[in-house]
Scaffold this motif. Structure first.
Motif, PDB file in Angstrom:
ATOM      1  N   LEU A   1      32.122  42.500  28.511  1.00  0.00           N
ATOM      2  CA  LEU A   1      31.308  41.216  28.338  1.00  0.00           C
ATOM      3  C   LEU A   1      29.801  41.816  28.026  1.00  0.00           C
ATOM      4  O   LEU A   1      29.092  42.216  28.825  1.00  0.00           O
ATOM      5  CB  LEU A   1      31.067  40.366  29.920  1.00  0.00           C
TER       6      LEU A   1
ATOM      7  N   VAL B   1      26.827  41.095  27.780  1.00  0.00           N
ATOM      8  CA  VAL B   1      25.748  39.932  28.386  1.00  0.00           C
ATOM      9  C   VAL B   1      24.232  40.095  27.498  1.00  0.00           C
ATOM     10  O   VAL B   1      23.761  39.030  27.124  1.00  0.00           O
ATOM     11  CB  VAL B   1      25.594  40.232  29.860  1.00  0.00           C
TER      12      VAL B   1
ATOM     13  N   SER C   1      24.732  38.692  24.253  1.00  0.00           N
ATOM     14  CA  SER C   1      25.003  37.286  23.992  1.00  0.00           C
ATOM     15  C   SER C   1      23.489  36.680  24.392  1.00  0.00           C
ATOM     16  O   SER C   1      23.348  35.616  23.781  1.00  0.00           O
ATOM     17  CB  SER C   1      25.816  36.990  25.232  1.00  0.00           C
TER      18      SER C   1
ATOM     19  N   THR D   1      28.120  27.810  26.858  1.00  0.00           N
ATOM     20  CA  THR D   1      28.219  29.082  26.187  1.00  0.00           C
ATOM     21  C   THR D   1      27.690  30.348  26.618  1.00  0.00           C
ATOM     22  O   THR D   1      27.233  30.453  27.618  1.00  0.00           O
ATOM     23  CB  THR D   1      27.091  28.739  24.856  1.00  0.00           C
ATOM     24  N   ARG D   2      28.145  31.544  25.967  1.00  0.00           N
ATOM     25  CA  ARG D   2      27.892  32.612  26.533  1.00  0.00           C
ATOM     26  C   ARG D   2      26.488  32.777  26.619  1.00  0.00           C
ATOM     27  O   ARG D   2      25.703  33.563  27.621  1.00  0.00           O
ATOM     28  CB  ARG D   2      28.628  33.611  25.537  1.00  0.00           C
TER      29      ARG D   2
ATOM     30  N   ALA E   1      24.024  33.949  29.711  1.00  0.00           N
ATOM     31  CA  ALA E   1      23.514  35.361  29.509  1.00  0.00           C
ATOM     32  C   ALA E   1      22.095  35.496  29.608  1.00  0.00           C
ATOM     33  O   ALA E   1      21.160  36.244  30.437  1.00  0.00           O
ATOM     34  CB  ALA E   1      23.778  36.124  28.339  1.00  0.00           C
TER      35      ALA E   1
ATOM     36  N   ALA F   1      36.040  28.827  29.365  1.00  0.00           N
ATOM     37  CA  ALA F   1      34.598  29.413  29.105  1.00  0.00           C
ATOM     38  C   ALA F   1      33.864  29.619  30.375  1.00  0.00           C
ATOM     39  O   ALA F   1      32.985  30.584  30.531  1.00  0.00           O
ATOM     40  CB  ALA F   1      33.760  28.309  28.359  1.00  0.00           C
TER      41      ALA F   1
ATOM     42  N   LEU G   1      35.471  33.203  31.750  1.00  0.00           N
ATOM     43  CA  LEU G   1      34.774  34.547  30.855  1.00  0.00           C
ATOM     44  C   LEU G   1      33.882  35.161  32.023  1.00  0.00           C
ATOM     45  O   LEU G   1      33.733  36.439  31.981  1.00  0.00           O
ATOM     46  CB  LEU G   1      34.075  33.998  29.828  1.00  0.00           C
ATOM     47  N   TRP G   2      33.388  34.495  33.106  1.00  0.00           N
ATOM     48  CA  TRP G   2      32.349  35.119  33.886  1.00  0.00           C
ATOM     49  C   TRP G   2      32.790  35.909  35.041  1.00  0.00           C
ATOM     50  O   TRP G   2      32.192  36.366  35.707  1.00  0.00           O
ATOM     51  CB  TRP G   2      31.185  34.049  34.065  1.00  0.00           C
TER      52      TRP G   2
END
Length: 367
Positions: A201, A203, A206, A301-302, A306, A329, A332-333
């Motif tokens: 990921l 971060v 992003s 959204t990423r 982030a 979505a 993802l985290w």
């Protein structure tokens, strides 16, 4: 299990984020020594109504001291209309904050016709609710002489508006002659593709994606506020522009606002969470209210999440991200490497729960 929170002991605050499709429906419960003050913010889509009704049907003290309808986008107001039509919930409401056409134009006229807004106006008048009573029936907006309000009366929470500003309401009045215009398409970045559980990921990358501010004037009229109650604090950002929130935080809090709970603006849109806002607004728990939405890039959204994680002040406390849907979505985290590196945790509402709840006990030294 229906997601009912545990009974609160003493003075405390609970924030419930109902599953409201791609919209917002929040309930802030301020438990005082004598009674509980309930603040409902928006109603999500119309299908949110049964979840809200189930909660209040289970309560013995059934009242809604304040109903805030932040703005007229359908993912916020459609469920509010359903509440206003409901024969069980409508009588529970004391005061409503909602900016109708007469508040937008500034001259008391109702010459505008704004579809769902007009429907809600008729229902407000039919139900006899106190309408913007805390603002002397004028617009619910920032005014220098009205920095803090106590809408629920003595012993209730203090609310300080972060938006909207008068110019946003005037702009909306000047633009509208009929139906609400379709929102401008969101900026979509394809720079980073993630999704596999073992994929890294990114971060920092992003967070640095190109920031394009939200162009929607409708969103800029959102009622946003900070609520404080016996040492607990909640920031409700609604769909406000990042620039509006930054302006208010700079003016009222010296550029640094820390709260217990905050809602991620516009359900986690990259266009509403700038790095500048993320540096100024810090929260121990961030609520993300959306089932992913209907845009090409799903929310949150990423970039929005982030920016929150990479802009924190160095106080060392962990951050929780609470999702009211366990959707793609959001999943993802749930990344153990990223959680360890950025000191955060995630929590999701289960499919059989009506909401996700955050409980805030009042600090021992609270006022």
């Amino acid at each position: 299990m229906n997601g009912q929170p545990a009974p609160a002991d003493g003075r405390s605050v609970e924030v419930l984020a109902f599953r409201a499709a791609d919209g917002d429906c929040l309930l802030i419960r301020c438990h005082g020594s004598l009674r509980t003050f309930n603040v409902v913010v928006d109603g999500g889509r119309a299908g949110t109504l049964p979840r809200l009704k189930r909660f209040f049907e289970a309560q013995t003290d059934r009242r809604i001291d304040l109903f805030v309808v932040s703005h007229i986008d359908s993912d916020h107001i459609a469920g509010a209309i359903a509440v206003a039509r409901d024969l069980e919930l409508a009588p529970l409401i004391g005061e409503i904050w909602f900016n109708g056409p007469q508040h937008l134009s500034g001259d008391g006229s109702r010459s505008l016709t704004i579809d769902e807004g007009d429907i809600l106006i008729d229902l407000i008048e039919r139900n006899g609710w106190t309408w913007n009573g805390s603002f002397a029936q004028q617009a619910a907006m920032r005014r220098p002489e009205e920095m803090a309000l106590w809408p629920a009366g003595e012993g209730g929470p203090e609310i300080r508006l972060l938006g909207p500003y008068p110019e946003a309401l005037r702009t909306l009045a000047a633009k509208w002659t009929g139906s609400v215009p379709a929102p401008a398409p969101e900026y979509v970045s394809g720079a980073i593709v993630m999704g596999e559980e073992d994929e890294k990921l990114h971060v920092y990358l992003s967070a640095q994606e190109r920031y394009v501010p939200d162009p929607s004037n409708v969103n800029d009229t959102s009622i946003a506020f900070v609520l404080r109650f016996h040492g607990c604090s909640v920031a409700v950002c609604s769909d406000s522009h990042a620039e509006t929130l930054v302006r208010s935080i700079d003016a009222d809090f010296g550029g640094a606002l820390t709260v217990d709970v905050a809602t991620l603006p516009h359900h986690g849109s990259a266009a509403n969470m700038s790095i500048e806002l993320a540096k100024r607004l810090q929260a121990r728990t961030w609520i993300v209210s959306t089932d992913g939405g209907r845009q090409r890039e799903k929310k949150p959204t990423r970039a929005s999440v982030a920016r929150v994680l990479t802009s924190r002040r160095p106080d060392g406390h962990p951050v929780e991200i609470a999702f009211n849907y366990d959707q793609q979505a959001a999943k993802l985290w749930y990344n153990t490497a990223a959680q360890a590196e950025f000191n955060y945790s995630v929590r999701y509402a289960a499919d059989d729960e009506d909401f996700i709840a955050i409980h805030l006990p009042s600090p021992p030294d609270a006022y």
